[in-house]
Design an enzyme around this catalytic site. Structure first.
Site, mmCIF file in Angstrom:
data_model
loop_
_atom_site.group_PDB
_atom_site.id
_atom_site.type_symbol
_atom_site.label_atom_id
_atom_site.label_comp_id
_atom_site.label_asym_id
_atom_site.label_seq_id
_atom_site.Cartn_x
_atom_site.Cartn_y
_atom_site.Cartn_z
ATOM 1 N N LYS A 1 0.864 -1.176 0.000
ATOM 2 C CA LYS A 1 0.000 0.000 0.000
ATOM 3 C C LYS A 1 0.899 1.224 0.000
ATOM 4 O O LYS A 1 2.030 1.166 0.497
ATOM 5 C CB LYS A 1 -0.884 0.013 1.257
ATOM 6 C CG LYS A 1 -2.113 0.871 1.149
ATOM 7 C CD LYS A 1 -3.271 0.122 0.550
ATOM 8 C CE LYS A 1 -4.475 1.030 0.390
ATOM 9 N NZ LYS A 1 -5.629 0.315 -0.158
ATOM 10 N N GLY B 1 -25.283 2.836 2.448
ATOM 11 C CA GLY B 1 -24.584 3.386 1.290
ATOM 12 C C GLY B 1 -25.375 3.146 0.022
ATOM 13 O O GLY B 1 -26.093 2.143 -0.098
ATOM 14 N N GLY C 1 -23.655 4.058 -3.012
ATOM 15 C CA GLY C 1 -22.589 4.424 -3.950
ATOM 16 C C GLY C 1 -22.396 3.365 -5.013
ATOM 17 O O GLY C 1 -23.327 2.632 -5.360
ATOM 18 N N VAL D 1 -20.604 0.368 -5.286
ATOM 19 C CA VAL D 1 -20.822 -1.051 -5.000
ATOM 20 C C VAL D 1 -22.267 -1.289 -4.569
ATOM 21 O O VAL D 1 -22.921 -2.229 -5.040
ATOM 22 C CB VAL D 1 -19.853 -1.548 -3.900
ATOM 23 C CG1 VAL D 1 -20.126 -3.016 -3.596
ATOM 24 C CG2 VAL D 1 -18.411 -1.356 -4.321
ATOM 25 N N ALA D 2 -22.769 -0.440 -3.681
ATOM 26 C CA ALA D 2 -24.132 -0.620 -3.165
ATOM 27 C C ALA D 2 -25.148 -0.624 -4.297
ATOM 28 O O ALA D 2 -26.111 -1.401 -4.286
ATOM 29 C CB ALA D 2 -24.458 0.477 -2.154
HETATM 30 P P1 NAD Z 1 -18.639 5.138 -3.051
HETATM 31 O O1 NAD Z 1 -17.863 6.333 -2.633
HETATM 32 O O2 NAD Z 1 -19.099 5.008 -4.453
HETATM 33 O O3 NAD Z 1 -19.916 4.967 -2.122
HETATM 34 C C1 NAD Z 1 -19.906 5.170 -0.742
HETATM 35 C C2 NAD Z 1 -21.243 5.793 -0.383
HETATM 36 O O4 NAD Z 1 -21.362 5.843 1.031
HETATM 37 C C3 NAD Z 1 -21.406 7.230 -0.890
HETATM 38 O O5 NAD Z 1 -22.580 7.342 -1.665
HETATM 39 C C4 NAD Z 1 -21.479 8.047 0.402
HETATM 40 O O6 NAD Z 1 -22.328 9.190 0.295
HETATM 41 C C5 NAD Z 1 -22.065 7.022 1.356
HETATM 42 N N1 NAD Z 1 -21.890 7.345 2.773
HETATM 43 C C6 NAD Z 1 -20.878 8.002 3.382
HETATM 44 N N2 NAD Z 1 -21.115 8.109 4.692
HETATM 45 C C7 NAD Z 1 -22.314 7.501 4.930
HETATM 46 C C8 NAD Z 1 -23.098 7.273 6.096
HETATM 47 N N3 NAD Z 1 -22.708 7.694 7.297
HETATM 48 N N4 NAD Z 1 -24.271 6.610 5.959
HETATM 49 C C9 NAD Z 1 -24.695 6.180 4.762
HETATM 50 N N5 NAD Z 1 -23.989 6.364 3.619
HETATM 51 C C10 NAD Z 1 -22.807 7.016 3.702
HETATM 52 O O7 NAD Z 1 -17.718 3.888 -2.623
HETATM 53 P P2 NAD Z 1 -17.779 2.404 -3.160
HETATM 54 O O8 NAD Z 1 -16.731 2.245 -4.198
HETATM 55 O O9 NAD Z 1 -19.181 2.004 -3.424
HETATM 56 O O10 NAD Z 1 -17.237 1.620 -1.869
HETATM 57 C C11 NAD Z 1 -18.077 1.382 -0.748
HETATM 58 C C12 NAD Z 1 -17.260 0.673 0.326
HETATM 59 O O11 NAD Z 1 -16.767 -0.556 -0.172
HETATM 60 C C13 NAD Z 1 -16.037 1.437 0.827
HETATM 61 O O12 NAD Z 1 -15.817 1.129 2.187
HETATM 62 C C14 NAD Z 1 -14.917 0.842 0.010
HETATM 63 O O13 NAD Z 1 -13.661 0.966 0.663
HETATM 64 C C15 NAD Z 1 -15.336 -0.593 -0.075
HETATM 65 N N6 NAD Z 1 -14.794 -1.317 -1.224
HETATM 66 C C16 NAD Z 1 -15.038 -0.883 -2.483
HETATM 67 C C17 NAD Z 1 -14.538 -1.594 -3.571
HETATM 68 C C18 NAD Z 1 -14.808 -1.156 -4.994
HETATM 69 O O14 NAD Z 1 -14.566 -1.962 -5.893
HETATM 70 N N7 NAD Z 1 -15.317 0.031 -5.240
HETATM 71 C C19 NAD Z 1 -13.762 -2.754 -3.359
HETATM 72 C C20 NAD Z 1 -13.558 -3.192 -2.041
HETATM 73 C C21 NAD Z 1 -14.070 -2.455 -0.985
#
Ligand code: NAD
Length: 350
Positions: free
Chosen positions: A81, A183, A185, A187-188
């Site tokens: 990292k 969330g 975002g 992934v969600a």
């Molecule tokens: P993203 O930034 O697209 O989505 C995250 C969402 O969480 C945003 O819409 C944000 O507004 C929301 N959020 C922030 N604080 C919040 C709260 N208190 N309550 C509710 N919602 C809240 O990120 P992502 O890429 O979808 O990743 C989501 C999680 O998964 C992160 O923890 C990330 O580290 C993890 N992750 C992502 C990937 C990937 O491929 N993108 C891979 C492994 C792990």
């Protein structure tokens, strides 16, 4: 600042590189935790830390996490990292990113970088001008693998969540299973589409109102206040936003049978894994269930296969979870500790 050896997160990291480029103002730390299974791979975080010790702790902890994640995903990659220490104004310049790329290049492929918090695809395209040791770039014309890891992460979480529901609730389909997603975002959103297609009942929350409304309109989900989503009475809670949301206080208030979500570092402390087990809540260890993205990135970087290989590797996630849950049930330990021990065995550090 202590030396890396004196830091509580030091875990026999193979190397820790402190990078300085006076001309651009770059200050970075690149930690290589293990190269036992392959080049140390893991993204770069651009973050303002209160002090340098916190940056060191972060990079040591995150690089070890990448060793575990890559090992458990069956990838020929070690764990590394990087953190770039941003100033308070979070000034990021092309010269700084280029200097970072040259620093990665000097490590001659022993460390492979990609995006993490605060780093964009554009930054990685700029890093790519200085070094070949980068992944997470946009899909090239005609290429099968690469691009946004989000949909791949979501598919792994979906498969793992289904396995958890079968195991803990004895239900073979997700029809009418209530899933609360924290969330809305990247992934969600993809996860919610998979779940909605299977007839699951969804509740979702996001601090970003526009995002949650759009996802609810698309999937028929019920919108919930962000303060309540984790504590809803639901079959599954799926954390897909923030880390460290499962702590002594929050675990006591959960009203679910299963935790299965994408967020990294969901447990505030290892003791919280034990607290979940004591409450008979089945936990899918985060770095195992959320490995779909790194699987896609790895296959892009190593060019060792196409979309079929990515699919196969993601399809293996539920089996890995079953192995962890079986060992946890047999040994009486919690799944998070079992997963850590399994990862340590895989990288030869049991
Ligand atoms: P993203 O930034 O697209 O989505 C995250 C969402 O969480 C945003 O819409 C944000 O507004 C929301 N959020 C922030 N604080 C919040 C709260 N208190 N309550 C509710 N919602 C809240 O990120 P992502 O890429 O979808 O990743 C989501 C999680 O998964 C992160 O923890 C990330 O580290 C993890 N992750 C992502 C990937 C990937 O491929 N993108 C891979 C492994 C792990």
């Amino acid at each position: 600042m202590t030396t890396p050896w004196g830091n509580p997160h030091f875990d026999d990291h193979e190397a820790v590189h402190f990078v300085t480029d006076r001309a651009s103002g770059l200050k970075a730390i690149i930690a290589m935790h293990s190269t036992a299974l392959g080049p140390a791979a893991g993204g770069t975080r651009f973050w303002h830390y209160d002090d340098e010790e916190k940056a060191l702790s972060d990079v040591l902890r995150l690089s070890r996490g990448m060793s575990y994640k890559n090992a458990m995903a069956g990838l020929p990659l070690g764990g590394g990292k990087a953190v770039i220490l941003a100033d308070e104004a979070r000034t990021k310049t092309p010269a700084m990113i280029a200097a970072f790329g040259r620093a990665v290049n000097r490590l001659a492929g022993n460390y492979v970088t990609a995006e993490d918090v605060g780093i964009t695809v554009e930054d990685m395209i700029a890093v790519r001008r200085e070094t070949d040791f980068v992944a997470g770039l946009p899909v090239e014309d005609g290429a099968e693998v690469g691009g946004d890891p989000g949909p791949h992460t979501a598919r792994g979480v979906y498969l793992g969540l289904k396995a958890a529901v079968a195991r803990r609730l004895g239900r073979e389909t997700l029809a009418d299973v209530h899933v609360a997603i924290q969330g809305a975002g990247s992934v969600a959103s993809h996860l919610a589409r998979h779940l909605a297609a299977d007839g699951a009942r969804l509740s979702i929350a996001d601090v970003n109102r526009a995002r949650v409304e759009a996802l609810a309109a698309e999937t028929g989900a019920t919108i919930v206040d962000p303060a309540d989503i984790l504590f809803l009475k639901a079959d599954v809670v799926s954390p897909c936003a923030l880390g460290a949301i499962l702590n002594e206080e929050s675990v006591g208030r959960l009203d679910t049978a299963i935790i299965a979500g994408a967020a990294n570092n969901q447990l505030a402390t290892p003791g919280d894994g034990q607290r979940l087990a004591a409450r008979d809540i089945l936990y899918a260890p985060d770095y195992v269930i959320n490995a779909g993205g790194i699987i896609n990135v790895s296959t892009e970087y190593l060019a060792d296969g196409g979309a079929d290989l990515v699919r196969q590797r993601i399809d293996a996630i539920p089996g890995r979870l079953e192995q962890i849950w079986d060992e946890a049930a047999q040994s009486g330990r919690d799944p998070a500790s079992v997963a850590d021990a399994m990862a340590q065995r895989l990288i030869g550090r049991a």
